[in-house]
Design an enzyme around this catalytic site. Structure first.
Site, mmCIF file in Angstrom:
data_model
loop_
_atom_site.group_PDB
_atom_site.id
_atom_site.type_symbol
_atom_site.label_atom_id
_atom_site.label_comp_id
_atom_site.label_asym_id
_atom_site.label_seq_id
_atom_site.Cartn_x
_atom_site.Cartn_y
_atom_site.Cartn_z
ATOM 1 N N GLU A 68 -12.409 14.076 -55.358
ATOM 2 C CA GLU A 68 -12.040 13.557 -54.028
ATOM 3 C C GLU A 68 -10.973 12.491 -54.263
ATOM 4 O O GLU A 68 -11.160 11.603 -55.078
ATOM 5 C CB GLU A 68 -13.305 12.976 -53.360
ATOM 6 C CG GLU A 68 -13.083 12.139 -52.124
ATOM 7 C CD GLU A 68 -12.311 12.852 -51.020
ATOM 8 O OE1 GLU A 68 -12.729 13.913 -50.566
ATOM 9 O OE2 GLU A 68 -11.230 12.320 -50.631
ATOM 10 N N ASP A 117 -8.872 20.429 -45.468
ATOM 11 C CA ASP A 117 -7.943 20.102 -44.374
ATOM 12 C C ASP A 117 -7.104 21.339 -44.040
ATOM 13 O O ASP A 117 -6.509 21.944 -44.938
ATOM 14 C CB ASP A 117 -7.031 18.940 -44.792
ATOM 15 C CG ASP A 117 -7.839 17.668 -45.048
ATOM 16 O OD1 ASP A 117 -8.793 17.410 -44.302
ATOM 17 O OD2 ASP A 117 -7.516 16.939 -46.018
HETATM 18 C C1 LIG Z 1 -11.993 17.616 -43.962
HETATM 19 S S1 LIG Z 1 -12.681 16.730 -45.283
HETATM 20 C C2 LIG Z 1 -14.123 17.704 -45.716
HETATM 21 C C3 LIG Z 1 -15.091 16.945 -46.566
HETATM 22 C C4 LIG Z 1 -16.330 17.717 -47.056
HETATM 23 N N1 LIG Z 1 -15.957 18.787 -47.966
HETATM 24 C C5 LIG Z 1 -17.168 18.251 -45.918
HETATM 25 O O1 LIG Z 1 -17.191 19.472 -45.732
HETATM 26 O O2 LIG Z 1 -17.819 17.446 -45.229
HETATM 27 C C6 LIG Z 1 -11.560 17.109 -46.613
HETATM 28 C C7 LIG Z 1 -11.661 16.163 -47.790
HETATM 29 O O3 LIG Z 1 -10.823 16.656 -48.829
HETATM 30 C C8 LIG Z 1 -10.102 15.585 -49.420
HETATM 31 N N2 LIG Z 1 -8.858 16.160 -49.954
HETATM 32 C C9 LIG Z 1 -7.891 16.758 -49.234
HETATM 33 N N3 LIG Z 1 -6.901 17.186 -50.033
HETATM 34 C C10 LIG Z 1 -7.258 16.841 -51.299
HETATM 35 C C11 LIG Z 1 -6.628 17.006 -52.565
HETATM 36 N N4 LIG Z 1 -5.437 17.591 -52.670
HETATM 37 N N5 LIG Z 1 -7.257 16.533 -53.659
HETATM 38 C C12 LIG Z 1 -8.478 15.923 -53.545
HETATM 39 N N6 LIG Z 1 -9.113 15.735 -52.359
HETATM 40 C C13 LIG Z 1 -8.506 16.191 -51.254
HETATM 41 C C14 LIG Z 1 -9.880 14.611 -48.290
HETATM 42 O O4 LIG Z 1 -9.655 13.286 -48.747
HETATM 43 C C15 LIG Z 1 -11.181 14.745 -47.493
HETATM 44 O O5 LIG Z 1 -12.160 13.830 -47.915
#
Ligand SMILES: C[S@@+](CC[C@H](N)C(=O)[O-])C[C@H]1O[C@@H](n2cnc3c(N)ncnc32)[C@H](O)[C@@H]1O
Length: 212
Positions: A68, A117
């Site tokens: 993360e 995302d």
């Molecule tokens: C929409 S949230 C979903 C969180 C969790 N997986 C859930 O289902 O509750 C997406 C998460 O992915 C992380 N994230 C997005 N792109 C990323 C990347 N390239 N590398 C690491 N983390 C990433 C964001 O910071 C965020 O916390």
């Protein structure tokens, strides 16, 4: 995931360097960090970590890695690891583009993407975690028969991901077009999954592998 800035987050994560890597010092040495031969499952974009910490508690014979990039969010994962005293999970606070710096080729047995995302604008497609550049990284670090498991409420991202993965030469071993209405055993909900399914959103899921 946006969270209020926590000025203490970096120091808190640093003070648990046995569990969290925030400076890349464990890169290339994940197996030694766990100090055992158990399979390695990773989740990219873990958010607050409900999914991966539950999975880790249920499966002590597997090593889990939560990746993360947001420190303010990663502190929530660390809280859960500490509260449950989990010894089979490590946390990497970095961006997924660095995956191949952390993991040796073919080291990972399974990779989870949950509610990534969606980046709905076409000009942002490169940021989607199922864009071909990310798939290439996953292929590199996964074992030959390794699996990618993906869940989302976003129909557009799901459709895009099916196409992106099949164009990359992946195949699908399981697809659920309405996960919560199907009889799927042992589904572990993520924070986003709970939020969206309570609002009535349909949840999509797939399991995929790379052709060798
Ligand atoms: C929409 S949230 C979903 C969180 C969790 N997986 C859930 O289902 O509750 C997406 C998460 O992915 C992380 N994230 C997005 N792109 C990323 C990347 N390239 N590398 C690491 N983390 C990433 C964001 O910071 C965020 O916390």
């Amino acid at each position: 995931m946006r969270m209020r800035h926590k000025p203490w987050a970096e120091d808190y994560l640093k003070s648990h360097s046995d569990i969290v890597d925030i400076d890349g010092s464990r890169a290339g040495h994940i197996r030694e960090w766990f100090n055992n031969d158990q399979p390695i499952y990773i989740e990219v974009g873990s958010g607050m970590g409900q999914f991966i910490t539950t999975l880790a508690a249920q499966n002590p014979e597997i090593n889990f890695v939560s990746m993360e990039r947001e420190k303010n969010v990663m502190v929530k994962v660390l809280d859960k690891v500490l509260e449950q005293n989990l010894s089979n999970i490590k946390l990497i606070c970095n961006d997924a583009v660095e995956l191949n710096e952390y993991f040796v080729d073919g080291e990972v047995d399974r990779l989870y993407l949950n509610f990534s995302d969606p980046w709905p604008k076409n000009r942002h497609a490169k940021r989607r975690l199922t864009y071909h550049t990310y798939l290439a990284l996953y292929k590199q670090i996964l074992k030959k028969d390794g699996e990618l498991h993906f869940k989302t409420d976003n129909r557009g991202l799901f459709a895009y991901s099916l196409e992106s993965m099949s164009q990359f030469g992946m195949y699908f071993t399981k697809i659920n077009l309405n996960l919560h209405e199907e009889d799927v055993e042992g589904n572990i909900e993520t924070e986003y999954e709970r939020k969206f399914s309570e609002k009535g959103s349909r949840i999509y899921r797939m399991e995929a592998k790379f052709h060798s």
